[in-house]
Design an enzyme around this catalytic site. Structure first.
Site, PDB file in Angstrom:
ATOM      1  CG  ASP A  33      31.600  25.789  62.621  1.00  0.00           C
ATOM      2  OD1 ASP A  33      32.534  26.066  62.255  1.00  0.00           O
ATOM      3  OD2 ASP A  33      31.813  24.760  63.556  1.00  0.00           O
TER       4      ASP A  33
ATOM      5  CG  ASP B  96      37.036  24.976  61.474  1.00  0.00           C
ATOM      6  OD1 ASP B  96      36.909  24.338  62.355  1.00  0.00           O
ATOM      7  OD2 ASP B  96      37.683  24.545  60.228  1.00  0.00           O
TER       8      ASP B  96
ATOM      9  CD  GLU C 104      39.079  25.089  65.997  1.00  0.00           C
ATOM     10  OE1 GLU C 104      39.232  24.062  66.566  1.00  0.00           O
ATOM     11  OE2 GLU C 104      39.205  25.165  64.796  1.00  0.00           O
TER      12      GLU C 104
ATOM     13  CG  HIS D 104      32.942  19.395  66.977  1.00  0.00           C
ATOM     14  ND1 HIS D 104      33.133  20.851  67.430  1.00  0.00           N
ATOM     15  CD2 HIS D 104      33.621  19.336  65.765  1.00  0.00           C
ATOM     16  CE1 HIS D 104      33.904  21.285  66.510  1.00  0.00           C
ATOM     17  NE2 HIS D 104      34.129  20.414  65.588  1.00  0.00           N
ATOM     18  CG  ASP D 105      37.105  18.999  67.049  1.00  0.00           C
ATOM     19  OD1 ASP D 105      36.438  18.356  66.158  1.00  0.00           O
ATOM     20  OD2 ASP D 105      37.544  20.470  66.838  1.00  0.00           O
TER      21      ASP D 105
HETATM   22  O1  TEU Z   1      39.381  21.824  64.253  1.00  0.00           O
HETATM   23  C1  TEU Z   1      40.679  22.147  64.156  1.00  0.00           C
HETATM   24  C2  TEU Z   1      41.527  21.349  64.859  1.00  0.00           C
HETATM   25  O2  TEU Z   1      42.761  21.791  64.866  1.00  0.00           O
HETATM   26  C3  TEU Z   1      40.989  19.971  65.515  1.00  0.00           C
HETATM   27  O3  TEU Z   1      40.401  19.398  64.813  1.00  0.00           O
HETATM   28  C4  TEU Z   1      42.161  19.328  65.601  1.00  0.00           C
HETATM   29  O4  TEU Z   1      42.956  18.843  64.441  1.00  0.00           O
HETATM   30  C5  TEU Z   1      42.007  17.899  66.284  1.00  0.00           C
HETATM   31  O5  TEU Z   1      40.920  18.052  67.277  1.00  0.00           O
HETATM   32  C6  TEU Z   1      43.316  17.722  67.110  1.00  0.00           C
HETATM   33  O6  TEU Z   1      43.889  16.511  66.923  1.00  0.00           O
HETATM   34  C7  TEU Z   1      38.330  22.165  63.301  1.00  0.00           C
HETATM   35  C8  TEU Z   1      37.040  21.505  63.692  1.00  0.00           C
HETATM   36  O7  TEU Z   1      36.791  21.895  65.028  1.00  0.00           O
HETATM   37  C9  TEU Z   1      37.175  20.141  63.150  1.00  0.00           C
HETATM   38  O8  TEU Z   1      36.034  19.405  63.625  1.00  0.00           O
HETATM   39  C10 TEU Z   1      37.602  20.072  61.941  1.00  0.00           C
HETATM   40  O9  TEU Z   1      37.670  18.796  61.488  1.00  0.00           O
HETATM   41  C11 TEU Z   1      38.934  20.900  61.586  1.00  0.00           C
HETATM   42  O10 TEU Z   1      38.810  21.925  62.053  1.00  0.00           O
HETATM   43  C12 TEU Z   1      39.083  21.226  60.038  1.00  0.00           C
HETATM   44  O11 TEU Z   1      38.007  21.893  59.693  1.00  0.00           O
END
Ligand code: TEU
Ligand code: CA
Length: 568
Positions: free
Chosen positions: A107, A208, A250, A324-325
């Site tokens: 990542d 990311d 992403e 994971h989000d």
């Molecule tokens: O995620 C980007 C992102 O836009 C999401 O985390 C979003 O903010 C949230 O899920 C929606 O409410 C990436 C990663 O996957 C995440 O884990 C990180 O926290 C984020 O970037 C910052 O690096």
């Protein structure tokens, strides 16, 4: 269907027939009893992953980090955080995975670093420090920040540094200052870092928030900035066009037309992107992720069809339900009660029948569900800030709990459920996050080798992807576009036809697919289904195209026009 696109995929890169498994290291497997998963834990599960059949493991960040955002706040890109292990562990993981034909995908968090990264510590020392311009600063006064917008984890995007009389910009938390991509020194330092990991044997990268890289905060661009594709092409030329790397960006902001630019077959940008259109269809129009609405099922089908059709033969799709989000898909779009196993298998079949590279998030292959968390169990930075901000806006405790249970990122981050022993076999210590209590029933040990389990269904789907060319090469036609319960589609590559038929409901429905859509004859074969086959009421050709579809019944059928030749 154009023969040209088939030709274009016959010289396919490996990742077009691959299935990639995402590991959230913190929640995967703990070997030293500190309650946090680690690299030796991943190594100990390589045989499990190899049996499942996956080609690559995408690891959420394992580099040094104060863990303000569980590793998405990196303080040293070139070393492993001690909570996860050592660089020797990482080398061993790359080696041991490689022995099993599995690549490691890292990542890359390139949009921002931790505020504890050496670069930022230098940058905030003074305005003329050589690292100052590595981040994004604007002059101002304490009560008057520059052009303001809400940051992704609540609060504003500009953080005041009194010693400098300046603000720095952060898209995410204040502990994640954005790197200044307009500064070529920053870009080249990051490219060097990436190349060092590739030299160590990394097989690919997940980028990311890739769509944030060209941001221009003064002009109000946080995503899809004016220089975005210029940067991605530069990085691709400097880093990605070697060692058959797979890259996936992403891109929450991407629509299929954008995705075509990112994934152009000339290889100048990325292998694929994660688009999220299908993950926004159960939120109220104009609202954010906390404004819940019932899933618009017809829109979901339309969205998949749009992505499938636009990218076919030109770009490449990623296919995913979870990461994971996101909350667990069986709790979100399935039925995690009575039909947990059936609906988890249906969701798998619905996704894995499409064109693209499927991603499986740890535990998805077991049909893991959201946990029954109480307000105090949510510990993610986004959830905690949401609680604070929405409480202040007057949301009731009940409304807060409903929203967090439906959407918080914690839902997908509960420890992996290996077996029915204490803490699901995840740790001998105190787990960093509360487990989902159903681990006594839902776990890997109880599903391994059980033909009707969710796990074995995923294993079958991964095997089919290697065996059935139409899964990789076929085009996509959505059937029954307006049907509010059935998701059905055809894939064709000239040699064979594949039909995927899914009943997304708790009811038994009449199968609307008749011979005019699919002339099911003896050449038709049932590849996989979400129900144990013997239990089906019909047999013979009827078994292929039954009269009824049971609750959450999914069937994947193949009709061969001619023996395919996959020898290369
Ligand atoms: O995620 C980007 C992102 O836009 C999401 O985390 C979003 O903010 C949230 O899920 C929606 O409410 C990436 C990663 O996957 C995440 O884990 C990180 O926290 C984020 O970037 C910052 O690096
Ligand atoms: Ca540990």
């Amino acid at each position: 269907m154009s023969t040209e696109s088939v030709r274009h995929t016959t010289s396919s890169p490996w990742w077009r027939t691959a299935v990639i498994y995402q590991i959230y290291p913190r929640s995967f497997c703990d070997t030293n009893g500190d309650g946090i998963g680690d690299l030796p834990g991943i190594i100990s599960k390589l045989d499990y992953l190899s049996r499942l059949g996956v080609d690559a493991l995408w690891l959420s960040p394992v580099c040094c980090s104060p863990q303000a955002d569980n590793g998405y706040d990196i303080s040293d890109y070139l070393d492993i955080d001690p909570i996860f292990g050592t660089m020797e562990d990482m080398d061993r993981l790359i080696l041991e995975a490689g022995r099993r034909g599995i690549r490691i995908v890292m990542d890359l968090v390139l949009n921002h670093s931790s505020d504890e990264h050496r670069w930022f510590l230098e940058a905030k020392k003074s305005r003329d420090n050589p690292y100052h311009d590595w981040y994004i600063w604007r002059d101002g006064t304490p009560d008057c920040p520059p052009r303001q917008a809400a940051a992704s984890f609540g609060g504003g995007m500009w953080e005041w540094v009194p010693e400098l009389g300046q603000y720095y910009y952060h898209q995410f938390s204040a502990k994640q200052p954005d790197l200044n991509w307009a500064n070529p020194e920053v870009r080249h330092a990051l490219y060097d870092m990436i190349n060092r990991w590739t030299d160590r044997g990394i097989g690919g990268y997940r980028l990311d928030v890739a769509d944030h890289l060209g941001k221009d905060p003064d002009r109000g661009f946080t995503v899809r900035g004016p220089r975005l594709h210029e940067y991605i092409r530069e990085m691709s030329a400097a880093c990605f066009q070697r060692n058959a790397l797979v890259t996936v960006g992403e891109a929450w902001s991407a629509d299929p037309e954008q995705a075509l630019v990112y994934t152009s077959p000339d290889g100048s940008e990325l292998s694929m992107v994660f688009g999220f259109d299908h993950m926004k269809l159960d939120q109220a129009p104009g609202g954010d992720k906390w404004s819940l609405a019932p899933l618009d099922f017809v829109a979901l089908k339309r969205s998949f069809a749009h992505w499938q059709r636009t990218l076919y033969g030109r770009g490449w799709n990623s296919l995913f339900w979870e990461n994971h989000d996101l909350p667990r898909i069986v709790s979100r779009f399935g039925n995690d009660g009575r039909y947990r196993a059936e609906s988890a298998k249906l969701l798998a079949i619905a996704l894995h029948g499409m064109c693209g590279t499927p991603f499986i998030y740890q535990g998805e292959e077991l049909g893991m569900t959201d946990p029954d968390y109480a307000l105090e169990d949510f510990r993610d930075i986004e959830a905690r800030n949401m609680l604070r901000d929405h409480r202040a806006q007057g949301w009731s405790e009940e409304r807060l709990l409903t929203a967090l249970r439906a959407r918080a990122r914690d839902n997908g981050r509960t420890p992996m459920q290996w077996d029915a022993t204490a803490n699901a076999g995840f740790t001998d210590g105190e787990p960093w996050a509360r487990l989902c209590p159903n681990y006594t029933e839902v776990n890997a040990a109880s599903q391994l080798g059980q033909p009707d389990s969710v796990l074995e269904c995923y294993r079958t789907l991964i095997r089919l992807r290697k065996e059935i060319p139409v899964l990789t090469d076929g085009d996509f036609e959505l059937l029954l576009e307006k049907d509010t319960r059935i998701f059905a589609y055809l894939r064709r590559d000239g040699l064979s036809e594949l039909l995927v038929l899914c009943n997304f409901s708790d009811e038994t429905v009449t199968n609307p697919i008749g011979p005019e859509l699919w002339p099911g004859d003896k050449s038709c074969r049932l590849l996989v289904s979400s129900y144990p086959e013997a239990a089906h009421p019909a047999s013979g050709p009827e078994a292929c195209l039954p009269q009824y579809l049971r609750p959450w019944e999914a069937r994947m059928l193949l009709k061969q026009n001619q023996e395919p030749d996959r020898k290369k």
